[in-house]
Design a protein around this motif. Sequence first.
Motif, PDB file in Angstrom:
ATOM      1  N   LYS A 100     -39.357  44.442 -41.495  1.00 48.30           N
ATOM      2  CA  LYS A 100     -38.086  44.139 -40.823  1.00 48.30           C
ATOM      3  C   LYS A 100     -37.181  45.369 -40.870  1.00 48.30           C
ATOM      4  N   ASP A 101     -37.087  45.967 -42.054  1.00 46.68           N
ATOM      5  CA  ASP A 101     -36.380  47.234 -42.241  1.00 46.68           C
ATOM      6  C   ASP A 101     -36.984  47.890 -43.487  1.00 46.68           C
ATOM      7  N   GLY A 102     -36.503  49.051 -43.851  1.00 50.21           N
ATOM      8  CA  GLY A 102     -37.124  49.801 -44.936  1.00 50.21           C
ATOM      9  C   GLY A 102     -37.248  49.066 -46.248  1.00 50.21           C
ATOM     10  N   ALA A 103     -36.322  48.160 -46.536  1.00 49.38           N
ATOM     11  CA  ALA A 103     -36.340  47.449 -47.808  1.00 49.38           C
ATOM     12  C   ALA A 103     -36.801  45.997 -47.671  1.00 49.38           C
ATOM     13  N   THR A 104     -37.120  45.556 -46.458  1.00 51.55           N
ATOM     14  CA  THR A 104     -37.507  44.167 -46.220  1.00 51.55           C
ATOM     15  C   THR A 104     -38.833  44.138 -45.476  1.00 51.55           C
ATOM     16  N   PHE A 105     -39.904  43.782 -46.207  1.00 50.27           N
ATOM     17  CA  PHE A 105     -41.225  43.763 -45.582  1.00 50.27           C
ATOM     18  C   PHE A 105     -42.134  42.790 -46.321  1.00 50.27           C
ATOM     19  N   TRP A 106     -43.150  42.314 -45.611  1.00 52.54           N
ATOM     20  CA  TRP A 106     -44.143  41.381 -46.138  1.00 52.54           C
ATOM     21  C   TRP A 106     -45.508  42.057 -46.022  1.00 52.54           C
ATOM     22  N   VAL A 107     -46.311  41.953 -47.066  1.00 47.86           N
ATOM     23  CA  VAL A 107     -47.558  42.722 -47.156  1.00 47.86           C
ATOM     24  C   VAL A 107     -48.794  41.828 -47.119  1.00 47.86           C
ATOM     25  N   GLY A 108     -49.801  42.263 -46.364  1.00 46.50           N
ATOM     26  CA  GLY A 108     -51.117  41.633 -46.387  1.00 46.50           C
ATOM     27  C   GLY A 108     -51.157  40.183 -45.956  1.00 46.50           C
ATOM     28  N   LYS A 109     -50.330  39.811 -44.988  1.00 45.32           N
ATOM     29  CA  LYS A 109     -50.379  38.448 -44.456  1.00 45.32           C
ATOM     30  C   LYS A 109     -51.647  38.315 -43.618  1.00 45.32           C
ATOM     31  N   LYS A 110     -52.261  37.163 -43.637  1.00 45.34           N
ATOM     32  CA  LYS A 110     -53.570  36.999 -42.994  1.00 45.34           C
ATOM     33  C   LYS A 110     -53.492  36.087 -41.773  1.00 45.34           C
ATOM     34  N   SER A 111     -54.268  36.444 -40.757  1.00 41.46           N
ATOM     35  CA  SER A 111     -54.399  35.641 -39.550  1.00 41.46           C
ATOM     36  C   SER A 111     -55.392  34.503 -39.782  1.00 41.46           C
ATOM     37  N   SER A 112     -55.535  33.665 -38.774  1.00 36.58           N
ATOM     38  CA  SER A 112     -56.631  32.708 -38.804  1.00 36.58           C
ATOM     39  C   SER A 112     -57.938  33.498 -38.663  1.00 36.58           C
ATOM     40  N   GLN A 113     -59.054  32.867 -38.974  1.00 38.32           N
ATOM     41  CA  GLN A 113     -60.350  33.565 -38.896  1.00 38.32           C
ATOM     42  C   GLN A 113     -60.793  33.731 -37.454  1.00 38.32           C
ATOM     43  N   LEU A 114     -61.413  34.871 -37.201  1.00 39.89           N
ATOM     44  CA  LEU A 114     -62.060  35.145 -35.917  1.00 39.89           C
ATOM     45  C   LEU A 114     -63.561  35.175 -36.181  1.00 39.89           C
ATOM     46  N   GLU A 115     -64.302  34.354 -35.456  1.00 40.92           N
ATOM     47  CA  GLU A 115     -65.745  34.338 -35.635  1.00 40.92           C
ATOM     48  C   GLU A 115     -66.360  35.325 -34.668  1.00 40.92           C
ATOM     49  N   VAL A 116     -67.125  36.266 -35.178  1.00 40.24           N
ATOM     50  CA  VAL A 116     -67.840  37.244 -34.357  1.00 40.24           C
ATOM     51  C   VAL A 116     -69.317  36.879 -34.449  1.00 40.24           C
ATOM     52  N   ARG A 117     -69.830  36.233 -33.390  1.00 41.49           N
ATOM     53  CA  ARG A 117     -71.217  35.786 -33.340  1.00 41.49           C
ATOM     54  C   ARG A 117     -71.654  35.646 -31.894  1.00 41.49           C
TER      55      ARG A 117
ATOM     56  N   LYS B 165     -39.335  46.270 -37.241  1.00 44.59           N
ATOM     57  CA  LYS B 165     -39.353  47.701 -36.937  1.00 44.59           C
ATOM     58  C   LYS B 165     -40.731  48.317 -37.124  1.00 44.59           C
ATOM     59  N   GLY B 166     -41.560  47.667 -37.927  1.00 41.79           N
ATOM     60  CA  GLY B 166     -42.859  48.265 -38.201  1.00 41.79           C
ATOM     61  C   GLY B 166     -43.931  47.242 -38.475  1.00 41.79           C
ATOM     62  N   TYR B 167     -45.179  47.715 -38.404  1.00 41.44           N
ATOM     63  CA  TYR B 167     -46.333  46.865 -38.685  1.00 41.44           C
ATOM     64  C   TYR B 167     -47.523  47.743 -39.039  1.00 41.44           C
ATOM     65  N   PHE B 168     -48.479  47.122 -39.687  1.00 38.57           N
ATOM     66  CA  PHE B 168     -49.754  47.764 -39.999  1.00 38.57           C
ATOM     67  C   PHE B 168     -50.797  46.657 -39.955  1.00 38.57           C
TER      68      PHE B 168
ATOM     69  N   PHE C 148     -57.557  39.228 -39.813  1.00 40.28           N
ATOM     70  CA  PHE C 148     -56.627  40.342 -39.614  1.00 40.28           C
ATOM     71  C   PHE C 148     -55.596  40.312 -40.727  1.00 40.28           C
ATOM     72  N   TRP C 149     -55.475  41.437 -41.419  1.00 41.84           N
ATOM     73  CA  TRP C 149     -54.485  41.605 -42.472  1.00 41.84           C
ATOM     74  C   TRP C 149     -53.312  42.354 -41.857  1.00 41.84           C
ATOM     75  N   VAL C 150     -52.116  41.844 -42.068  1.00 37.10           N
ATOM     76  CA  VAL C 150     -50.935  42.384 -41.400  1.00 37.10           C
ATOM     77  C   VAL C 150     -49.801  42.610 -42.396  1.00 37.10           C
ATOM     78  N   THR C 151     -49.180  43.751 -42.299  1.00 30.08           N
ATOM     79  CA  THR C 151     -47.935  44.041 -42.992  1.00 30.08           C
ATOM     80  C   THR C 151     -46.855  44.163 -41.927  1.00 30.08           C
ATOM     81  N   MET C 152     -45.758  43.441 -42.114  1.00 30.72           N
ATOM     82  CA  MET C 152     -44.638  43.470 -41.163  1.00 30.72           C
ATOM     83  C   MET C 152     -43.397  43.998 -41.875  1.00 30.72           C
TER      84      MET C 152
END
Length: 161
Positions: A143-160, A75-78, A137-141
Amino acid sequence: MNRLWILAALVTLATLTHGYKKGAPKESCDDMKPEHGVDPKTTKFPYSITLSKSKIPPGGKVTVTLSGSDSETFKGYFVQARVGNKAVGHFDEAPGAGFVDCHGSVKSGITHSSNSEKKTVSLTWNAPKRLSEKVVFWVTMVKDGATFWVGKKSSQLEVRN
């Protein structure tokens, strides 16, 4: 009087566990917690964070896709792109999304603007023109108001270059 207090407490609790319909508040910029009034889950993360590229030039763009495994919806993300603990770059507008300005950087966070169920979301991030770093990329997902995971990380993106 006692019934009025109980009713007020129930309304407050329902609001906290229901979460923010229009996305993460600015107060979530540092810890990525959605301020739902309950602790995040520490169980297996049922979502994936996929980057369209593993390397881009300064000023380049990458698509970040959030999706549920099998029939898992959310239902949500950040989302923030970070170098260390600081949000960098900015996101493009996306349907059903709104921005959060984090760490003094405009549009450096992106969040849902509706708590309807989603199976997948694709977001476009723009690297700063003078950035030459590895970004995660840090991601919070939510599922519903009481079910969420915080600060999950993506693979690295190289900016060069």
